[in-house]
Design a protein around this motif. Sequence first.
Motif, PDB file in Angstrom:
ATOM      1  N   SER A   1       7.609  -4.948  -0.775  1.00 29.37           N
ATOM      2  CA  SER A   1       6.727  -6.202  -0.310  1.00 29.37           C
ATOM      3  C   SER A   1       6.592  -6.821   0.907  1.00 29.37           C
ATOM      4  CB  SER A   1       7.732  -7.525  -0.902  1.00 29.37           C
ATOM      5  OG  SER A   1       8.823  -7.760  -0.970  1.00 29.37           O
ATOM      6  N   ASN A   2       7.262  -6.377   2.081  1.00 33.16           N
ATOM      7  CA  ASN A   2       7.636  -6.922   3.225  1.00 33.16           C
ATOM      8  C   ASN A   2       6.544  -6.234   3.786  1.00 33.16           C
ATOM      9  OD1 ASN A   2       9.420  -9.158   2.651  1.00 33.16           O
ATOM     10  ND2 ASN A   2      10.998  -7.275   3.122  1.00 33.16           N
ATOM     11  N   SER A   3       5.189  -5.914   3.568  1.00 36.19           N
ATOM     12  CA  SER A   3       4.873  -5.627   4.881  1.00 36.19           C
ATOM     13  C   SER A   3       2.983  -6.309   4.440  1.00 36.19           C
ATOM     14  CB  SER A   3       4.355  -4.193   3.620  1.00 36.19           C
ATOM     15  OG  SER A   3       3.220  -3.565   4.624  1.00 36.19           O
ATOM     16  N   VAL A   4       1.706  -5.870   4.840  1.00 31.89           N
ATOM     17  CA  VAL A   4       0.779  -6.324   5.113  1.00 31.89           C
ATOM     18  C   VAL A   4       0.108  -5.772   3.421  1.00 31.89           C
ATOM     19  CG1 VAL A   4       0.828  -6.430   7.396  1.00 31.89           C
ATOM     20  CG2 VAL A   4       0.194  -4.061   6.845  1.00 31.89           C
ATOM     21  N   ILE A   5      -0.445  -6.534   3.563  1.00 32.29           N
ATOM     22  CA  ILE A   5      -1.791  -6.495   2.317  1.00 32.29           C
ATOM     23  C   ILE A   5      -2.539  -5.041   2.493  1.00 32.29           C
ATOM     24  CG2 ILE A   5      -3.359  -7.091   0.714  1.00 32.29           C
ATOM     25  CD1 ILE A   5      -2.983  -9.973   0.845  1.00 32.29           C
ATOM     26  N   SER A   6      -2.510  -3.736   1.753  1.00 37.28           N
ATOM     27  CA  SER A   6      -3.231  -2.930   2.219  1.00 37.28           C
ATOM     28  C   SER A   6      -5.030  -2.573   2.019  1.00 37.28           C
ATOM     29  CB  SER A   6      -3.182  -1.799   0.892  1.00 37.28           C
ATOM     30  OG  SER A   6      -3.474  -0.778   1.139  1.00 37.28           O
ATOM     31  N   GLU A   7      -5.275  -2.317   2.869  1.00 38.35           N
ATOM     32  CA  GLU A   7      -7.188  -2.145   2.261  1.00 38.35           C
ATOM     33  C   GLU A   7      -7.042  -1.475   0.813  1.00 38.35           C
ATOM     34  OE1 GLU A   7      -5.926   2.325   4.114  1.00 38.35           O
ATOM     35  OE2 GLU A   7      -5.721  -0.688   4.862  1.00 38.35           O
ATOM     36  N   ASN A   8      -6.156  -0.470   0.397  1.00 34.93           N
ATOM     37  CA  ASN A   8      -6.130   0.167  -0.665  1.00 34.93           C
ATOM     38  C   ASN A   8      -5.709  -0.106  -2.148  1.00 34.93           C
ATOM     39  OD1 ASN A   8      -4.664   1.902  -2.460  1.00 34.93           O
ATOM     40  ND2 ASN A   8      -6.131   3.735  -1.381  1.00 34.93           N
ATOM     41  N   LYS A   9      -6.849  -0.349  -3.223  1.00 36.72           N
ATOM     42  CA  LYS A   9      -6.391  -0.870  -4.487  1.00 36.72           C
ATOM     43  C   LYS A   9      -5.637  -0.725  -4.583  1.00 36.72           C
ATOM     44  CE  LYS A   9      -9.494  -2.448  -7.897  1.00 36.72           C
ATOM     45  NZ  LYS A   9     -10.740  -2.215  -9.492  1.00 36.72           N
ATOM     46  N   LEU A  10      -5.322   0.888  -4.808  1.00 34.57           N
ATOM     47  CA  LEU A  10      -4.513   1.327  -5.821  1.00 34.57           C
ATOM     48  C   LEU A  10      -2.899   0.762  -4.909  1.00 34.57           C
ATOM     49  CD1 LEU A  10      -3.317   3.553  -7.865  1.00 34.57           C
ATOM     50  CD2 LEU A  10      -3.507   4.990  -6.849  1.00 34.57           C
ATOM     51  N   VAL A  11      -2.962   1.106  -3.845  1.00 34.33           N
ATOM     52  CA  VAL A  11      -1.697   0.873  -2.969  1.00 34.33           C
ATOM     53  C   VAL A  11      -1.438  -1.011  -3.601  1.00 34.33           C
ATOM     54  CG1 VAL A  11      -0.596   0.323  -0.462  1.00 34.33           C
ATOM     55  CG2 VAL A  11      -1.762   1.737  -1.458  1.00 34.33           C
ATOM     56  N   ARG A  12      -2.574  -1.637  -3.666  1.00 32.66           N
ATOM     57  CA  ARG A  12      -1.869  -2.800  -3.700  1.00 32.66           C
ATOM     58  C   ARG A  12      -1.685  -3.372  -5.556  1.00 32.66           C
ATOM     59  NH1 ARG A  12      -7.330  -3.244  -1.077  1.00 32.66           N
ATOM     60  NH2 ARG A  12      -8.455  -3.916  -2.951  1.00 32.66           N
ATOM     61  N   LYS A  13      -2.168  -2.198  -6.367  1.00 38.36           N
ATOM     62  CA  LYS A  13      -1.875  -2.546  -7.401  1.00 38.36           C
ATOM     63  C   LYS A  13      -0.657  -2.233  -7.886  1.00 38.36           C
ATOM     64  CE  LYS A  13      -2.914  -0.777 -12.372  1.00 38.36           C
ATOM     65  NZ  LYS A  13      -4.425   0.048 -12.921  1.00 38.36           N
ATOM     66  N   PHE A  14      -0.273  -1.142  -6.945  1.00 41.44           N
ATOM     67  CA  PHE A  14       0.929  -0.573  -7.095  1.00 41.44           C
ATOM     68  C   PHE A  14       1.980  -1.492  -6.396  1.00 41.44           C
ATOM     69  CE2 PHE A  14       5.254   1.592  -5.305  1.00 41.44           C
ATOM     70  CZ  PHE A  14       5.537   2.024  -6.146  1.00 41.44           C
ATOM     71  N   VAL A  15       1.961  -2.022  -5.648  1.00 34.42           N
ATOM     72  CA  VAL A  15       3.210  -2.925  -4.774  1.00 34.42           C
ATOM     73  C   VAL A  15       3.082  -4.346  -5.476  1.00 34.42           C
ATOM     74  CG1 VAL A  15       2.607  -4.770  -2.523  1.00 34.42           C
ATOM     75  CG2 VAL A  15       1.903  -2.376  -2.583  1.00 34.42           C
ATOM     76  N   ASP A  16       1.902  -4.585  -6.167  1.00 29.49           N
ATOM     77  CA  ASP A  16       2.196  -6.328  -7.301  1.00 29.49           C
ATOM     78  C   ASP A  16       2.573  -5.581  -8.500  1.00 29.49           C
ATOM     79  OD1 ASP A  16       0.429  -7.525  -5.353  1.00 29.49           O
ATOM     80  OD2 ASP A  16      -1.100  -7.215  -6.701  1.00 29.49           O
ATOM     81  N   ILE A  17       2.339  -4.617  -8.680  1.00 27.56           N
ATOM     82  CA  ILE A  17       3.171  -4.178 -10.366  1.00 27.56           C
ATOM     83  C   ILE A  17       4.467  -3.748 -10.260  1.00 27.56           C
ATOM     84  CG2 ILE A  17       3.937  -2.315 -11.874  1.00 27.56           C
ATOM     85  CD1 ILE A  17       0.947  -2.309 -11.777  1.00 27.56           C
ATOM     86  N   ASN A  18       5.334  -3.266  -8.533  1.00 27.54           N
ATOM     87  CA  ASN A  18       6.704  -3.006  -8.344  1.00 27.54           C
ATOM     88  C   ASN A  18       7.214  -4.214  -7.891  1.00 27.54           C
ATOM     89  OD1 ASN A  18       8.101  -0.659  -6.817  1.00 27.54           O
ATOM     90  ND2 ASN A  18       9.143  -2.555  -5.756  1.00 27.54           N
ATOM     91  N   GLY A  19       6.424  -5.733  -7.829  1.00 26.46           N
ATOM     92  CA  GLY A  19       7.112  -6.238  -7.703  1.00 26.46           C
ATOM     93  C   GLY A  19       7.857  -7.619  -8.821  1.00 26.46           C
ATOM     94  N   ILE A  20       6.401  -7.562  -9.773  1.00 30.32           N
ATOM     95  CA  ILE A  20       6.719  -7.948 -11.226  1.00 30.32           C
ATOM     96  C   ILE A  20       8.017  -7.195 -11.760  1.00 30.32           C
ATOM     97  CG2 ILE A  20       5.483  -7.921 -13.596  1.00 30.32           C
ATOM     98  CD1 ILE A  20       2.854  -8.338 -11.843  1.00 30.32           C
TER      99      ILE A  20
END
Length: 166
Positions: A123-142
């Motif tokens: 969670s301590n990173s910039v928001i990725s331009e890659n949609k799958l990476v954003r999805k992974f980060v969101d799910i990992n956080g949830i």
Amino acid sequence: MGFQALFIGGIKSGKSKNAETYTLKFAKQKPLYLATTEFFDDEMHERVQKHKDQRADKFETLEESLNLDNALQKQNKTVLVECVSMWINNMLYHNKTLEEMMTQLENISKQENDVIFVINDVSNSVISENKLVRKFVDINGIISQYIAQHSKEVFHVTAGISVKIK
């Protein structure tokens, strides 16, 4: 029932080693190491081998990359799940949904096992331009929030130092 503990930290933060030490102290008998990694390349094989060498024969090992709830259902011992982030990665790779992941975690929370989880803090990173990476980060956080909420203890690990935050 709830979960026993969560160890969260960055990659190579020392969270696995801290979680292993905690699990060995907590367990009343030889604990189970539930390994979630699917092997995609030689580098992953090397990482997994380092983990195997680190834990030696102190754990029984079970490899399961997708169906954690089914794997844990048959156990009656303390279990270290390493690593939840790899499990999320596997689930996304196999087109599984957040709802399917949450159902498995809910099923695990109802089981009798004492479960210790390891998850990456991404969670301590910039928001990725890659949609799958954003999805992974969101799910990992949830999922990390869910596990933390249902755990008796939560530890944040940085530079090999584990700090209890719950």
